[in-house]
Design an enzyme around this catalytic site. Structure first.
Site, short mmCIF file in Angstrom:
data_model
loop_
_atom_site.label_atom_id
_atom_site.label_comp_id
_atom_site.label_asym_id
_atom_site.label_seq_id
_atom_site.Cartn_x
_atom_site.Cartn_y
_atom_site.Cartn_z
N SER A 1 0.86 -1.18 0.00
CA SER A 1 0.00 0.00 0.00
C SER A 1 0.89 1.23 0.00
CB SER A 1 -0.86 -0.01 1.27
OG SER A 1 -1.52 1.22 1.45
N TYR B 1 -1.02 -0.73 10.51
CA TYR B 1 -1.22 -0.99 9.08
C TYR B 1 0.00 -0.52 8.29
CZ TYR B 1 -3.47 -1.01 4.48
OH TYR B 1 -3.78 -1.26 3.17
#
Length: 172
Positions: free
Chosen positions: A33, A46
Site C-alpha cells: 500500500s 497498518y
C-alpha cells in the site's frame, strides 16, 4: 493485522518458493500500500505491515537475484469501489483530490506489468505521488509539514471518529 498483512504472505512465500525454484520459474507479487511508504496518523500498525512487505520484497530480490524467481511489490493508494476504502466512502468519507484513488483494474494491470518486467516496486495511484515520496526521503522534516496538506491524517481521524458507525462490532 500483522498475521494477515505480513506473516501470512511470508509463510505462503516460504511454502511456494521451493517449488518455483525447482521448476526454474516463478514470480511472487506482494500487494502492499502507499501506506507502507509513509507513516500516517491513526494507522501505525497498518503502515508497519505494509512497509514490511516492501522491505521483504527488497530482501528476497537481493537473496534470489541469481535465481529464476522474481519478486515485486505493488503499492496502491485508495482503491475505489471495493475493500476498506469503499466501506469508508459508503459512509461519506472520501479521499482528498490531492491523494486520489485508483481502480481494481488498474491495480491488476500493474501487477501483470510487474511480473512481465520483473519490476521491484510499482506505485498505483491516480495522482503523481512518487515525487512526494522521494522528496520525503531527502527532507523528512519538511515532508512532515507537507503531508498533512494531502488530507490523509484528517481522513483517518474521521475514520476513527466514525468507527462505531462503520463497524458496530468495534464498540467498547
Amino acid at each position: 493485522m500483522v498475521d494477515l498483512n505480513l506473516t501470512a504472505p511470508m509463510l505462503l512465500t516460504h511454502r511456494v518458493l521451493p517449488r518455483m525454484l525447482s521448476r526454474g520459474a516463478g514470480h511472487v507479487v506482494f500487494v502492499s500500500s502507499l501506506a507502507g511508504k509513509r507513516g500516517g496518523a491513526y494507522i501505525g500498525p497498518y503502515n508497519a505491515t505494509k512497509a514490511g512487505l516492501i522491505l521483504l520484497t527488497q530482501a528476497l530480490r537481493a537473496e534470489y537475484s541469481s535465481s529464476p524467481v522474481g519478486f515485486s511489490v505493488v503499492c496502491p493508494g485508495f482503491v475505489a469501489g471495493v475493500g476498506m476504502y469503499q466501506r469508508f466512502a459508503d459512509t461519506g468519507l472520501k479521499a482528498s483530490r490531492l491523494v486520489g484513488t485508483t481502480t481494481t483494474d488498474r491495480v491488476a494491470a500493474k501487477i501483470v506489468g510487474a511480473i512481465r518486467h520483473d519490476q521491484p516496486e510499482v506505485i498505483v495511484n491516480s495522482v503523481p505521488i512518487r515525487g512526494v515520496l522521494a522528496f520525503g526521503e531527502l527532507a523528512p522534516r519538511l515532508i512532515e509539514r507537507v503531508i498533512p496538506l494531502f488530507g490523509t491524517d484528517k481522513f483517518f481521524r474521521r475514520v476513527i471518529t466514525n468507527r462505531d458507525r462503520l463497524d458496530p462490532s468495534a464498540k467498547g
